[in-house]
Scaffold this motif. Structure first.
Motif, PDB file in Angstrom:
ATOM      1  N   VAL A  63     -15.328 -13.596 -10.976  1.00  0.00           N
ATOM      2  CA  VAL A  63     -14.493 -11.778 -10.360  1.00  0.00           C
ATOM      3  C   VAL A  63     -14.500 -12.754  -8.437  1.00  0.00           C
ATOM      4  CG1 VAL A  63     -14.925 -11.291 -11.973  1.00  0.00           C
ATOM      5  CG2 VAL A  63     -16.880 -10.686  -9.946  1.00  0.00           C
ATOM      6  N   PRO A  64     -13.593 -12.393  -8.032  1.00  0.00           N
ATOM      7  CA  PRO A  64     -13.546 -12.238  -6.729  1.00  0.00           C
ATOM      8  C   PRO A  64     -14.832 -11.434  -5.924  1.00  0.00           C
ATOM      9  CG  PRO A  64     -11.536 -10.905  -7.465  1.00  0.00           C
ATOM     10  CD  PRO A  64     -12.507 -11.242  -8.840  1.00  0.00           C
ATOM     11  N   GLY A  65     -15.337 -11.441  -5.109  1.00  0.00           N
ATOM     12  CA  GLY A  65     -17.058 -11.588  -4.888  1.00  0.00           C
ATOM     13  C   GLY A  65     -17.355 -12.054  -5.056  1.00  0.00           C
ATOM     14  N   VAL A  66     -17.215 -12.733  -5.950  1.00  0.00           N
ATOM     15  CA  VAL A  66     -18.725 -13.318  -6.624  1.00  0.00           C
ATOM     16  C   VAL A  66     -19.275 -14.316  -5.944  1.00  0.00           C
ATOM     17  CG1 VAL A  66     -17.581 -15.306  -8.097  1.00  0.00           C
ATOM     18  CG2 VAL A  66     -20.000 -14.459  -8.657  1.00  0.00           C
ATOM     19  N   GLY A  67     -19.093 -15.088  -5.192  1.00  0.00           N
ATOM     20  CA  GLY A  67     -19.149 -15.750  -3.876  1.00  0.00           C
ATOM     21  C   GLY A  67     -18.736 -17.168  -4.268  1.00  0.00           C
ATOM     22  N   LYS A  68     -17.470 -17.423  -4.862  1.00  0.00           N
ATOM     23  CA  LYS A  68     -16.725 -18.872  -4.966  1.00  0.00           C
ATOM     24  C   LYS A  68     -16.666 -19.725  -3.740  1.00  0.00           C
ATOM     25  CE  LYS A  68     -13.545 -16.905  -7.075  1.00  0.00           C
ATOM     26  NZ  LYS A  68     -14.294 -15.891  -7.275  1.00  0.00           N
ATOM     27  N   SER A  69     -16.440 -19.528  -2.882  1.00  0.00           N
ATOM     28  CA  SER A  69     -15.825 -19.547  -1.524  1.00  0.00           C
ATOM     29  C   SER A  69     -17.244 -19.790  -1.013  1.00  0.00           C
ATOM     30  CB  SER A  69     -14.264 -19.419  -1.350  1.00  0.00           C
ATOM     31  OG  SER A  69     -15.102 -17.920  -0.427  1.00  0.00           O
ATOM     32  N   THR A  70     -18.116 -18.915  -0.767  1.00  0.00           N
ATOM     33  CA  THR A  70     -19.416 -20.176   0.076  1.00  0.00           C
ATOM     34  C   THR A  70     -20.809 -20.594  -1.145  1.00  0.00           C
ATOM     35  OG1 THR A  70     -19.542 -17.286   0.229  1.00  0.00           O
ATOM     36  CG2 THR A  70     -21.543 -18.411   0.727  1.00  0.00           C
ATOM     37  N   ARG A 108     -11.227 -19.821   4.322  1.00  0.00           N
ATOM     38  CA  ARG A 108     -12.630 -19.676   3.463  1.00  0.00           C
ATOM     39  C   ARG A 108     -13.333 -21.070   3.731  1.00  0.00           C
ATOM     40  NH1 ARG A 108     -10.795 -20.004  -1.456  1.00  0.00           N
ATOM     41  NH2 ARG A 108     -12.450 -18.725  -2.588  1.00  0.00           N
ATOM     42  N   GLU A 154     -10.919 -24.294  -8.418  1.00  0.00           N
ATOM     43  CA  GLU A 154     -11.774 -23.039  -7.844  1.00  0.00           C
ATOM     44  C   GLU A 154     -10.703 -22.221  -9.073  1.00  0.00           C
ATOM     45  OE1 GLU A 154     -11.300 -21.771  -4.612  1.00  0.00           O
ATOM     46  OE2 GLU A 154     -12.695 -19.947  -4.413  1.00  0.00           O
ATOM     47  N   ASN A 201     -25.367 -15.831  -8.970  1.00  0.00           N
ATOM     48  CA  ASN A 201     -25.029 -15.724  -7.334  1.00  0.00           C
ATOM     49  C   ASN A 201     -25.801 -14.582  -6.499  1.00  0.00           C
ATOM     50  OD1 ASN A 201     -24.475 -17.522  -5.166  1.00  0.00           O
ATOM     51  ND2 ASN A 201     -22.532 -16.501  -5.265  1.00  0.00           N
ATOM     52  N   LYS A 202     -26.230 -14.796  -5.619  1.00  0.00           N
ATOM     53  CA  LYS A 202     -26.842 -13.560  -4.972  1.00  0.00           C
ATOM     54  C   LYS A 202     -28.033 -13.616  -5.247  1.00  0.00           C
ATOM     55  CE  LYS A 202     -21.522 -11.959  -3.799  1.00  0.00           C
ATOM     56  NZ  LYS A 202     -21.007 -10.901  -3.113  1.00  0.00           N
ATOM     57  N   ASP A 204     -30.832 -13.632  -4.243  1.00  0.00           N
ATOM     58  CA  ASP A 204     -32.013 -13.283  -2.628  1.00  0.00           C
ATOM     59  C   ASP A 204     -31.898 -11.968  -2.464  1.00  0.00           C
ATOM     60  OD1 ASP A 204     -29.054 -12.452  -1.682  1.00  0.00           O
ATOM     61  OD2 ASP A 204     -28.463 -14.731  -1.585  1.00  0.00           O
ATOM     62  N   SER A 240     -28.454 -18.634  -4.212  1.00  0.00           N
ATOM     63  CA  SER A 240     -27.952 -17.999  -3.168  1.00  0.00           C
ATOM     64  C   SER A 240     -26.900 -18.860  -2.232  1.00  0.00           C
ATOM     65  CB  SER A 240     -28.514 -17.632  -2.130  1.00  0.00           C
ATOM     66  OG  SER A 240     -28.423 -16.739  -1.350  1.00  0.00           O
ATOM     67  N   ALA A 241     -26.289 -18.848  -2.518  1.00  0.00           N
ATOM     68  CA  ALA A 241     -25.276 -19.504  -2.282  1.00  0.00           C
ATOM     69  C   ALA A 241     -24.921 -19.216  -0.119  1.00  0.00           C
ATOM     70  CB  ALA A 241     -23.505 -19.218  -2.175  1.00  0.00           C
ATOM     71  N   LEU A 242     -25.353 -18.220   0.033  1.00  0.00           N
ATOM     72  CA  LEU A 242     -25.722 -17.625   1.312  1.00  0.00           C
ATOM     73  C   LEU A 242     -26.504 -18.738   2.268  1.00  0.00           C
ATOM     74  CD1 LEU A 242     -23.543 -15.740   3.387  1.00  0.00           C
ATOM     75  CD2 LEU A 242     -25.214 -14.447   2.605  1.00  0.00           C
TER      76      LEU A 242
HETATM   77  P1  GDP Z   1     -15.197 -14.793  -3.607  1.00  0.00           P
HETATM   78  O1  GDP Z   1     -14.417 -14.251  -3.600  1.00  0.00           O
HETATM   79  O2  GDP Z   1     -15.922 -15.781  -4.621  1.00  0.00           O
HETATM   80  O3  GDP Z   1     -14.811 -15.943  -2.942  1.00  0.00           O
HETATM   81  O4  GDP Z   1     -16.498 -14.921  -2.700  1.00  0.00           O
HETATM   82  P2  GDP Z   1     -17.383 -15.115  -1.658  1.00  0.00           P
HETATM   83  O5  GDP Z   1     -17.185 -16.229  -1.495  1.00  0.00           O
HETATM   84  O6  GDP Z   1     -15.754 -14.879  -0.282  1.00  0.00           O
HETATM   85  O7  GDP Z   1     -18.143 -13.928  -1.441  1.00  0.00           O
HETATM   86  C1  GDP Z   1     -18.044 -12.738  -1.211  1.00  0.00           C
HETATM   87  C2  GDP Z   1     -19.370 -12.243  -0.556  1.00  0.00           C
HETATM   88  O8  GDP Z   1     -19.960 -12.207  -1.286  1.00  0.00           O
HETATM   89  C3  GDP Z   1     -18.662 -12.550   0.620  1.00  0.00           C
HETATM   90  O9  GDP Z   1     -19.436 -11.480   2.164  1.00  0.00           O
HETATM   91  C4  GDP Z   1     -20.321 -13.602   1.017  1.00  0.00           C
HETATM   92  O10 GDP Z   1     -20.602 -13.533   2.632  1.00  0.00           O
HETATM   93  C5  GDP Z   1     -21.467 -13.056   0.036  1.00  0.00           C
HETATM   94  N1  GDP Z   1     -21.923 -13.882  -0.776  1.00  0.00           N
HETATM   95  C6  GDP Z   1     -21.653 -15.216  -0.982  1.00  0.00           C
HETATM   96  N2  GDP Z   1     -22.567 -15.705  -1.880  1.00  0.00           N
HETATM   97  C7  GDP Z   1     -24.123 -15.070  -1.292  1.00  0.00           C
HETATM   98  C8  GDP Z   1     -24.747 -14.920  -1.673  1.00  0.00           C
HETATM   99  O11 GDP Z   1     -26.212 -16.174  -2.300  1.00  0.00           O
HETATM  100  N3  GDP Z   1     -26.025 -14.169  -1.717  1.00  0.00           N
HETATM  101  C9  GDP Z   1     -25.826 -12.557  -0.974  1.00  0.00           C
HETATM  102  N4  GDP Z   1     -26.603 -11.565  -0.227  1.00  0.00           N
HETATM  103  N5  GDP Z   1     -24.352 -12.829  -0.107  1.00  0.00           N
HETATM  104  C10 GDP Z   1     -24.038 -13.599  -0.921  1.00  0.00           C
END
Ligand code: GDP
Length: 326
Positions: A63-70, A108, A154, A201-202, A204, A240-242
């Motif tokens: 879903v949007p925000g899950v961290g795909k691009s990260t 991104r 993606e 993901n996330k 952490d 943790s992608a971040l």
């Molecule tokens: P997308 O919409 O799925 O592409 O999600 P994004 O990659 O844009 O990430 C959405 C938000 O989640 C951003 O603010 C990222 O910094 C944050 N985020 C992504 N991966 C992680 C992670 O592993 N840990 C944490 N704490 N935040 C993350």
């Protein structure tokens, strides 16, 4: 001032020489609706086909925000450090339908973008998901001919785009979050069934404990599904992608998968099945668009719709008349 598009021959030569500029220009031809461009694109694709098929294709959804691009940024950088060439494509039907895009803005994957061995292309636009998916499939062929050995595709976890991406990839990775409430609520059963790996993901900071619990829950749920035809048992992982944690383990799982399915023949089998599927899809969409583009169909369709409105015919009789038009 617009530069003239180079010839088919020079684009093809450029692609085979791994020139990203030529690759981009050829993809633009694939995406164009102009007849001339489509014919050029067809020639380029045919020229690329003997050099394609050598990559692994990984679908990534969530879903949007899950961290795909990260995630793709971290994962892509790891792959590049291992000497791979990585292409990132997106299938985002929302960009066509609403004019806005859930994926694919330019900011991104800022670091991956700078890597010479990475190629990132946002979603093609198109009227239908089928159209977008076709262009993405053709783009895969070009990327492979240009020497990219890992293709990441993606898509957002909404609508039918996952099914389209599943049908053009070898491995399907579902990104999830540990969150409040029942983890298994709200995910479509079909998507979980398609997954070869679920990555939470996330995982952490304060989230870690919940992520571990979610991992157990998903593992339990996965066991309820029948065994996969691939002989692969889907794995649940944390990352943790971040913070770049857990990424190497995911690559290990993906590599194990490819070892398994290349060993047991499923890899080759699935690619052939996918090609058959796309053959049928291509025929269907061509027949459909030719049918609706026929001027006499346009006129008669209006008449028949009106007749149905007025209870003067049945849908079957109306369809019969329309389908028999020349
Ligand atoms: P997308 O919409 O799925 O592409 O999600 P994004 O990659 O844009 O990430 C959405 C938000 O989640 C951003 O603010 C990222 O910094 C944050 N985020 C992504 N991966 C992680 C992670 O592993 N840990 C944490 N704490 N935040 C993350």
């Amino acid at each position: 001032f617009r530069k003239k598009t180079p010839s088919v021959e020079s684009l093809l030569k450029g692609i085979l020489n791994q020139d990203q500029g030529a690759l981009s220009q050829a993809i633009t031809l694939i995406e164009s609706t102009a007849l001339k461009h489509q014919q050029q694109a067809k020639q380029i694709i045919e020229g690329c086909l003997p050099h394609a098929n050598k990559s692994i294709r990984v679908g990534i959804t969530g879903v949007p925000g899950v961290g795909k691009s990260t995630f793709i940024e971290s994962f892509g950088k790891l792959l590049i450090s291992k000497g791979k060439k990585v292409a990132v494509l997106t299938v985002d039907p929302s960009s066509s339908i609403s004019g806005g895009s859930i994926l694919g803005d330019k900011t991104r994957m800022e670091e991956l973008v700078k890597e010479p061995n990475a190629f990132i292309r946002p979603s093609a636009s198109g009227d239908t998901l089928g159209g977008v998916a076709r262009k993405t499939r053709e783009t895969i062929i070009l990327c492979e001919a240009a020497g990219f050995d890992v293709i990441l595709i993606e898509t957002v976890g909404v609508g039918q785009s996952e099914t389209a991406v599943h049908s053009m990839t070898d491995f399907f990775l579902l990104l999830k979050l540990a969150g409040a409430g029942d983890e298994l609520q709200g995910i479509k059963r079909g998507i979980m069934e398609m997954a070869d790996s679920i990555v939470i993901n996330k995982a952490d900071g304060d989230n870690l404990k919940a992520a571990k619990m979610a991992k157990n829950e998903f593992n339990r749920a996965l066991h309820l599904y029948p065994a996969k035809e691939s002989g692969w048992a889907p794995k649940t992982l944390l990352c943790s992608a971040l913070k770049n944690e857990g990424i190497a383990e995911i690559w290990e799982v993906v590599s194990n998968y490819f070892e398994t399915v290349k060993g047991n023949g499923y890899f080759q089998y699935k690619r052939k099945e996918q090609n058959k599927f796309w053959l049928m899809q291509t025929i269907e969409s061509r027949l459909k668009s030719e049918f609706y583009a026929n001027p006499s169909v346009k006129v008669e369709l209006e008449k028949q719709l009106k007749a149905i409105d007025e209870n003067k015919t049945t849908p079957f009789a109306a369809a019969e008349i329309l389908l028999n038009l020349k």
